[in-house]
Design an enzyme around this catalytic site. Structure first.
Site, PDB file in Angstrom:
ATOM      1  CB  THR A 155       8.288  25.945   4.417  1.00  0.00           C
ATOM      2  OG1 THR A 155       9.083  26.774   5.265  1.00  0.00           O
ATOM      3  CG2 THR A 155       7.505  26.829   3.451  1.00  0.00           C
ATOM      4  CG  HIS A 156      11.486  23.365   6.325  1.00  0.00           C
ATOM      5  ND1 HIS A 156      12.394  22.542   5.724  1.00  0.00           N
ATOM      6  CD2 HIS A 156      11.512  24.533   5.632  1.00  0.00           C
ATOM      7  CE1 HIS A 156      12.975  23.189   4.709  1.00  0.00           C
ATOM      8  NE2 HIS A 156      12.436  24.389   4.628  1.00  0.00           N
ATOM      9  CB  SER A 277      -9.749   5.682  23.553  1.00  0.00           C
ATOM     10  OG  SER A 277      -9.180   4.816  24.510  1.00  0.00           O
ATOM     11  CE  LYS A 283      -6.501   9.797  22.113  1.00  0.00           C
ATOM     12  NZ  LYS A 283      -5.653   8.594  22.103  1.00  0.00           N
ATOM     13  CD  GLU A 290      -5.378   7.857  13.432  1.00  0.00           C
ATOM     14  OE1 GLU A 290      -4.337   7.548  14.029  1.00  0.00           O
ATOM     15  OE2 GLU A 290      -6.501   7.804  13.963  1.00  0.00           O
ATOM     16  CD  GLN A 322      -7.675 -16.073 -13.810  1.00  0.00           C
ATOM     17  OE1 GLN A 322      -8.194 -16.469 -14.834  1.00  0.00           O
ATOM     18  NE2 GLN A 322      -7.443 -16.866 -12.779  1.00  0.00           N
TER      19      GLN A 322
HETATM   20  N1  ARG Z   1     -10.010 -15.463 -16.634  1.00  0.00           N
HETATM   21  C1  ARG Z   1      -9.066 -15.099 -17.634  1.00  0.00           C
HETATM   22  C2  ARG Z   1      -8.380 -13.787 -17.254  1.00  0.00           C
HETATM   23  O1  ARG Z   1      -8.924 -13.082 -16.472  1.00  0.00           O
HETATM   24  C3  ARG Z   1      -9.732 -14.929 -18.966  1.00  0.00           C
HETATM   25  C4  ARG Z   1      -8.855 -15.188 -20.127  1.00  0.00           C
HETATM   26  C5  ARG Z   1      -8.513 -16.619 -20.177  1.00  0.00           C
HETATM   27  N2  ARG Z   1      -7.780 -16.989 -21.335  1.00  0.00           N
HETATM   28  C6  ARG Z   1      -7.083 -18.084 -21.420  1.00  0.00           C
HETATM   29  N3  ARG Z   1      -6.463 -18.310 -22.511  1.00  0.00           N
HETATM   30  N4  ARG Z   1      -7.018 -18.941 -20.433  1.00  0.00           N
HETATM   31  O2  ARG Z   1      -7.326 -13.443 -17.717  1.00  0.00           O
END
Ligand code: ARG
Length: 456
Positions: A155-156, A277, A283, A290, A322
């Site tokens: 712990t710690h 390295s 190394k 990481e 989108q």
């Molecule tokens: N490429 C659009 C998206 O991924 C699809 C839907 C588009 N709809 C629209 N009304 N422009 O959201």
């Protein structure tokens, strides 16, 4: 390529605007789900007499051909297209003519994209569960081997009490089990069809939304069209679980990095999962661990970016949405890659038992057990604690450990001490004595392994 929305416009979309607007480089990976949704939609339209069965047949054949050609590479995605939905529809129409133009009856890209993303994430959700199970398997195997391998528990980051390496590994197995549970719960809310919600308000056609949902193996349909096309909670939930998985992996990675250091030397990574390295010939760096730790940042970032994307959006669909796919796909790719590497990295790493044992012997890990010994002889815990603290101070002064301190020194602090104290503070005995449920005894580790086996 002519836009599906051409008609109202006199001029073409600016080339740069077209590029900016297009999402096909990102969403093309949903082509299978897009086609599956269209197949179900066409079958429903025909069943309801909205399109003819001849048209439905042509659409089904056409989409089948497109799927095959996309899989084989015979059909190449056109990155000038706006998105995968319009690309598939345009290609279908190119192949089968007018029937292809009937497919979009009683549908919008807004419900289409919501459906595609749900179907895609369902598959990914299941894949993630598999990968997590593999990792839990790898951890269980190592834990079985090391259920009696003593190491210091911290712990710690200060040595605290004796545990086994098996117990430590299974702590991570429990985290990943919870991640699986979270994913499974998310499936309930993911497996709901928005198809038929159309642009935002449903449709005037007498469609059968349950039929399309059934054809897609989805459990239910959404019940408010505005919500259906503007909801991305299901995507955010996965993004949150992915962030959680990375947090778990990152803590684990951090320990592997510490354990591989000269200061700890508890494990040695296999050459396959470490690098050298360019300048220091001696190394051996834990780069993979990481990087897992480092990549956690981007997965957190994706979650925050999704939350921020959604927070100001009025109902219903907005183009901002989108952006969801780039974020969630990146999180998925990152987590899957990290999980894929973690299994073999754990599986192949060498556990340096002797060093763990040596570390467990320094640091007075048995001090609590020494106090408990006095408690069992009738002293209140707080008094026993103080006496043991004084014994530790004597040891520090004499540069020795509790196991080597003469009994006379013990008896100077309390006459309750007898020779049997040495058995009570023996590290192996300390471990075995931790009989409480979920404790670090080898028997408890065995029970945890059993728990995991029955759960998976
Ligand atoms: N490429 C659009 C998206 O991924 C699809 C839907 C588009 N709809 C629209 N009304 N422009 O959201």
């Amino acid at each position: 390529m002519e836009k599906i929305w051409a008609g109202r416009f006199k001029n073409q979309l600016d080339e740069k605007a077209n590029d900016f607007n297009s999402s096909i480089r990102i969403d093309c990976r949903m082509f299978r789900q897009d086609i599956a949704g269209s197949l179900a939609h066409a079958a429903m339209l025909a069943a309801k007499g909205i399109i003819s069965s001849d048209d439905a047949l042509a659409i089904t054949d056409g989409l089948g051909g497109i799927l095959e050609d996309l899989e084989s590479g015979a059909l190449v995605i056109d990155y000038n297209a706006e998105d995968i939905h319009s690309f598939v529809e345009a290609e279908l129409t190119r192949r089968i003519g007018d029937a292809g133009k009937r497919l979009h009856t009683a549908r919008s890209r807004n419900d289409q994209v919501a459906l595609d993303l749900r179907l895609y994430l369902l598959e990914e959700n299941r894949e993630l569960i598999l990968r997590l199970k593999n990792l839990i398997d790898a951890l269980s195997q190592k834990a079985e081997e090391h259920k009696a391998t003593i190491m210091p528990g911290y712990t710690h980051l200060q040595r605290a009490q004796p545990i086994t390496f098996g117990h430590h590994l299974l702590a991570y197995a429990m985290m990943f089990l919870r991640d699986i549970e979270r994913l499974r719960e998310g499936q309930k809310r993911l497996n709901i069809s928005p198809l038929g919600s159309c642009a935002l308000a449903g449709t005037t056609y007498d469609i059968d939304r349950d039929l399309t949902a059934g054809l897609l193996n989805m459990e239910n349909i959404t019940i408010n069209s505005l919500d259906a096309v503007s909801d991305r909670d299901f995507c955010l939930e996965i993004a949150a679980v992915l962030a959680m998985i990375m947090m778990h992996l990152s803590r684990f990675a951090e320990e592997i990095i510490l354990w591989s250091s000269w200061e700890f030397k508890f494990v040695e990574l296999d050459d396959g999962f470490a690098t050298g390295s360019s300048i220091m010939p001696q190394k051996k760096n834990p780069d993979i661990a990481e990087l897992v730790r480092g990549k956690t940042g981007r997965v957190y970032g994706n979650l925050l970016s999704l939350l921020t994307q959604m927070k100001g959006l009025p109902l219903a669909y907005n183009k901002d949405m989108q952006e969801d796919k780039e974020a969630i796909f990146d999180s998925l790719d990152t987590v899957k890659a990290c999980l894929a590497l973690f299994c073999p990295m754990i599986g192949t790493m060498q556990v340096l038992k002797d060093n763990m044992q040596k570390a467990a012997q320094d640091g007075f890990l048995n001090a609590t057990d020494c106090a408990d010994y006095l408690v069992k002889k009738g002293l209140p815990f707080r008094t026993a604690y103080k006496i043991t603290g004084e014994l530790v101070a004597v040891c520090l002064e004499q540069k020795t450990i509790l196991e080597k301190l003469p009994i006379a020194e013990y008896q100077k602090q309390s006459e309750l001490f007898e020779e049997d104290v040495f058995a009570a503070i023996d590290l192996n005995q300390c471990l075995k004595n931790r009989i409480s449920a979920g404790g670090s005894s080898p028997a408890s580790v065995e029970q945890q392994l059993e728990f995991i086996r029955t759960l998976l």
